[in-house]
Motif scaffolding. Sequence first.
Motif, PDB file in Angstrom:
ATOM      1  N   ALA B  28       0.844  -1.194   0.000  1.00 31.67           N
ATOM      2  CA  ALA B  28       0.000   0.000   0.000  1.00 31.67           C
ATOM      3  C   ALA B  28       0.876   1.239   0.000  1.00 31.67           C
ATOM      4  CB  ALA B  28      -0.903  -0.010   1.215  1.00 31.67           C
ATOM      5  N   LEU B  29       0.653   2.101  -1.010  1.00 33.08           N
ATOM      6  CA  LEU B  29       1.379   3.365  -1.059  1.00 33.08           C
ATOM      7  C   LEU B  29       0.654   4.364  -0.157  1.00 33.08           C
ATOM      8  CD1 LEU B  29       3.645   4.890  -2.617  1.00 33.08           C
ATOM      9  CD2 LEU B  29       1.847   5.714  -4.127  1.00 33.08           C
ATOM     10  N   LEU B  30      -0.648   4.308  -0.269  1.00 32.05           N
ATOM     11  CA  LEU B  30      -1.480   5.243   0.493  1.00 32.05           C
ATOM     12  C   LEU B  30      -2.524   4.429   1.253  1.00 32.05           C
ATOM     13  CD1 LEU B  30      -2.696   8.132   1.035  1.00 32.05           C
ATOM     14  CD2 LEU B  30      -4.049   7.764  -1.027  1.00 32.05           C
ATOM     15  N   PRO B  53      -2.730   0.541  -3.693  1.00 30.16           N
ATOM     16  CA  PRO B  53      -1.474  -0.193  -3.859  1.00 30.16           C
ATOM     17  C   PRO B  53      -0.495   0.560  -4.753  1.00 30.16           C
ATOM     18  CG  PRO B  53      -3.182  -1.165  -5.198  1.00 30.16           C
ATOM     19  CD  PRO B  53      -3.844  -0.086  -4.404  1.00 30.16           C
ATOM     20  N   ARG B  54       0.771   0.338  -4.509  1.00 29.77           N
ATOM     21  CA  ARG B  54       1.822   0.992  -5.266  1.00 29.77           C
ATOM     22  C   ARG B  54       1.750   0.566  -6.733  1.00 29.77           C
ATOM     23  NH1 ARG B  54       7.518   1.796  -2.376  1.00 29.77           N
ATOM     24  NH2 ARG B  54       7.864   3.840  -3.285  1.00 29.77           N
ATOM     25  N   ASN B  55       1.893   1.566  -7.602  1.00 24.83           N
ATOM     26  CA  ASN B  55       1.859   1.366  -9.056  1.00 24.83           C
ATOM     27  C   ASN B  55       0.517   0.812  -9.546  1.00 24.83           C
ATOM     28  OD1 ASN B  55       3.538  -0.428 -11.682  1.00 24.83           O
ATOM     29  ND2 ASN B  55       2.983   1.717 -11.622  1.00 24.83           N
ATOM     30  N   LEU B 179       2.411   9.490  -6.655  1.00 25.81           N
ATOM     31  CA  LEU B 179       0.964   9.332  -6.707  1.00 25.81           C
ATOM     32  C   LEU B 179       0.337  10.442  -7.557  1.00 25.81           C
ATOM     33  CD1 LEU B 179      -1.640   7.933  -5.571  1.00 25.81           C
ATOM     34  CD2 LEU B 179      -1.565   9.615  -3.726  1.00 25.81           C
ATOM     35  N   VAL B 180      -0.529  10.049  -8.456  1.00 28.70           N
ATOM     36  CA  VAL B 180      -1.226  11.037  -9.267  1.00 28.70           C
ATOM     37  C   VAL B 180      -2.722  10.931  -8.993  1.00 28.70           C
ATOM     38  CG1 VAL B 180      -1.690  11.869 -11.597  1.00 28.70           C
ATOM     39  CG2 VAL B 180       0.534  10.879 -11.060  1.00 28.70           C
ATOM     40  N   LEU B 181      -3.300  12.018  -8.505  1.00 32.36           N
ATOM     41  CA  LEU B 181      -4.735  12.054  -8.254  1.00 32.36           C
ATOM     42  C   LEU B 181      -5.418  12.616  -9.496  1.00 32.36           C
ATOM     43  CD1 LEU B 181      -4.636  13.647  -4.677  1.00 32.36           C
ATOM     44  CD2 LEU B 181      -4.879  11.236  -5.248  1.00 32.36           C
ATOM     45  N   LEU B 182      -6.377  11.877 -10.008  1.00 34.77           N
ATOM     46  CA  LEU B 182      -7.056  12.309 -11.227  1.00 34.77           C
ATOM     47  C   LEU B 182      -8.525  12.539 -10.912  1.00 34.77           C
ATOM     48  CD1 LEU B 182      -5.497   9.532 -13.464  1.00 34.77           C
ATOM     49  CD2 LEU B 182      -4.879  11.941 -13.579  1.00 34.77           C
ATOM     50  N   ASP B 183      -8.982  13.765 -11.056  1.00 30.93           N
ATOM     51  CA  ASP B 183     -10.381  14.069 -10.760  1.00 30.93           C
ATOM     52  C   ASP B 183     -11.119  14.290 -12.073  1.00 30.93           C
ATOM     53  OD1 ASP B 183     -12.789  14.894  -9.825  1.00 30.93           O
ATOM     54  OD2 ASP B 183     -12.029  16.520  -8.570  1.00 30.93           O
ATOM     55  N   PHE B 208       5.827   5.125 -16.666  1.00 34.99           N
ATOM     56  CA  PHE B 208       6.377   6.067 -15.689  1.00 34.99           C
ATOM     57  C   PHE B 208       6.193   5.594 -14.257  1.00 34.99           C
ATOM     58  CE2 PHE B 208       5.489   8.480 -19.546  1.00 34.99           C
ATOM     59  CZ  PHE B 208       6.724   9.044 -19.769  1.00 34.99           C
ATOM     60  N   LYS B 209       5.639   4.396 -14.115  1.00 33.34           N
ATOM     61  CA  LYS B 209       5.528   3.751 -12.807  1.00 33.34           C
ATOM     62  C   LYS B 209       4.796   4.584 -11.773  1.00 33.34           C
ATOM     63  CE  LYS B 209       7.707   0.259 -14.395  1.00 33.34           C
ATOM     64  NZ  LYS B 209       6.753  -0.608 -15.085  1.00 33.34           N
ATOM     65  N   LYS B 210       3.806   5.326 -12.232  1.00 33.52           N
ATOM     66  CA  LYS B 210       3.029   6.126 -11.289  1.00 33.52           C
ATOM     67  C   LYS B 210       1.942   5.262 -10.662  1.00 33.52           C
ATOM     68  CE  LYS B 210       5.043   9.999 -12.470  1.00 33.52           C
ATOM     69  NZ  LYS B 210       5.948  10.679 -11.571  1.00 33.52           N
ATOM     70  N   THR B 211       1.477   5.722  -9.510  1.00 32.50           N
ATOM     71  CA  THR B 211       0.307   5.131  -8.880  1.00 32.50           C
ATOM     72  C   THR B 211      -0.848   6.075  -9.152  1.00 32.50           C
ATOM     73  OG1 THR B 211       1.675   4.209  -7.151  1.00 32.50           O
ATOM     74  CG2 THR B 211      -0.678   4.407  -6.679  1.00 32.50           C
ATOM     75  N   LEU B 212      -1.943   5.556  -9.665  1.00 33.38           N
ATOM     76  CA  LEU B 212      -3.029   6.454 -10.047  1.00 33.38           C
ATOM     77  C   LEU B 212      -4.285   6.198  -9.226  1.00 33.38           C
ATOM     78  CD1 LEU B 212      -1.660   5.483 -13.199  1.00 33.38           C
ATOM     79  CD2 LEU B 212      -2.464   7.834 -13.311  1.00 33.38           C
ATOM     80  N   LEU B 213      -4.872   7.288  -8.789  1.00 31.25           N
ATOM     81  CA  LEU B 213      -6.151   7.221  -8.085  1.00 31.25           C
ATOM     82  C   LEU B 213      -7.076   8.178  -8.811  1.00 31.25           C
ATOM     83  CD1 LEU B 213      -7.864   6.277  -5.681  1.00 31.25           C
ATOM     84  CD2 LEU B 213      -6.899   8.140  -4.341  1.00 31.25           C
ATOM     85  N   MET B 214      -8.130   7.612  -9.418  1.00 29.18           N
ATOM     86  CA  MET B 214      -8.956   8.420 -10.324  1.00 29.18           C
ATOM     87  C   MET B 214     -10.414   8.438  -9.892  1.00 29.18           C
ATOM     88  SD  MET B 214      -9.391   8.048 -14.457  1.00 29.18           S
ATOM     89  CE  MET B 214     -10.220   6.490 -14.522  1.00 29.18           C
ATOM     90  N   ILE B 215     -10.992   9.621  -9.905  1.00 28.11           N
ATOM     91  CA  ILE B 215     -12.441   9.752  -9.762  1.00 28.11           C
ATOM     92  C   ILE B 215     -13.010   9.803 -11.170  1.00 28.11           C
ATOM     93  CG2 ILE B 215     -14.303  11.343  -9.188  1.00 28.11           C
ATOM     94  CD1 ILE B 215     -12.683  12.371  -6.895  1.00 28.11           C
TER      95      ILE B 215
END
Lengths: 245, 275
Positions: B28-30, B53-55, B179-183, B208-215
């Motif tokens: 878990a990244l966050l 989770p990470r990535n 971490l990239v938050l996508l709204d 780019f191995k980002k972790t994405l959390l999207m609404i």
Amino acid sequence: MKRSRLVSLALILGMLAVWEGYCRVFRIPDFILPTPSEILLTTVTRTGLLAPHAAVTALEIVLGIVLSLLVAIPLAVMMFSHPSVEEALSPFLVASQSIPVFALAPLLVIWLGYGIASKVLMAAIIIFFPITVSLLEGFKNCGAEYVVLFRLMGAGFWTRLRLLYWPWALPYFFAGLKVGVTVATIGAVIGEWVGSQQGLGYLMIQSNARLRVDMVFAAILWLSLMGLGMWKLVNILERKVIRWK
Amino acid sequence: MIASRSADVFAALQTGRIPCRHWREVIALLAVSELSKKFPGLEVLSGFSLTVPRNGFTALVGPSGCGKSTFFDLLTGVVPKDGGRIQWLGEALDHLGGVAAYMQQKDLLLPWLPLLDNALLPVRVGRGGKRQGAGAEKALALFRRLGLEGFEDYIPGKVSGGMRQRCALVRTLMFERELVLLDEPLSALDAITRRSLHAVLLLLQSEFKKTLLMITHDVEEALLLADEIVVLTQAPMRIRERFRLSSIKPRKITDPDLMRMKEHILEELQEESSL
């Protein structure tokens, strides 16, 4: 030439023609109302007299603008960064605007003398309010989402001011400046009326006393041309600075 | 309860061609736990927990007004939380202001800056506002990668919405945040542009191995992109159900499993909306 330009030109020429005709037909004496052609003649032939006075007034206005910017910009930034400052100052700012500048002019002349300083201050007092208010309005108008974005980037207030608030507020700033430069002439001329040894206002008072009404009109003509010129200058500057609109 | 309704969907996924990883295995990244927020007269969040989770690519879908946006506001620190914990790699943080990049529906490009300068903004801010050459190479490489080459000197007003959003993506990448938050990042775009940007979002994760959390409001979008879809309830917001998707990307929405899942999620959302 554009149609609207032609219409306004025709309107002006028409008015001048009526004026000229009225003076000639009813034989109105020069010292009451000179004809437009006489005024134009005076304006052109007495350039040698008018120009030095105009230069003084122009200097007063320019220095007045510079002075007001030196006060208005830091003041707007301070009021924006500290809302308590805004709350504390705004009643005074508004009150200061309801005092007629005419009432202040004699005092300023007593305090600062017959020289250029009292006129510069008069002009600055008139201009600084619209500039401060419009700049502050511009800062406040900045999109909240942009502020969030900048915060996430870790930008402090001064970085945000430089990269975000200031460019954002520029169109507002120019709107205020345009109002400012056109009314700045009023401040300078009133200052000159009350007490001075040079300037277009001084020339007007002197000519009026000698019933040289044509010279009064010539001075007014120079003044309005100066105002127009400064307005144009600010417009050109605005277009140079704000390229994205 | 709800789990029984989704059992068949889950079974479909697990017996299918693709094996399903167990989500606990992933770091878990966050980790958000017991997050709560109350506005006058409205309890938006009460005891909301979520792990990212990470990535991974996590998508949050929920009825409008359920509190998704408030959740992001709490994460980014725009609005202070009333209670609960936000943990970043096990460490408690007030908010993610310093560790997450954020991208939303509006591209939020500065209209007076050319695209390249806009993309370089995070670097410039990091240097106290000075314009410097640093980062330019990376940004230029990203411009090439995302099809913005040749438009570096254009101001945002002169290019299309899709290009602006790509530029916003480059800027997001220039943040150097994991971490990239996508709204709802793509909801203002037309269908075709959105489709091409889906690929770009997937690139963020894979390359780019980002972790994405999207609404998102778009269930199809969530199904095409996410590794995990979290269906949310009406406010106070809770997790109604979460789905793991482990099929290989890029996916096609015509995949029967995905279509069944879409139907199921839409039903759930409809139920929530009518509450």
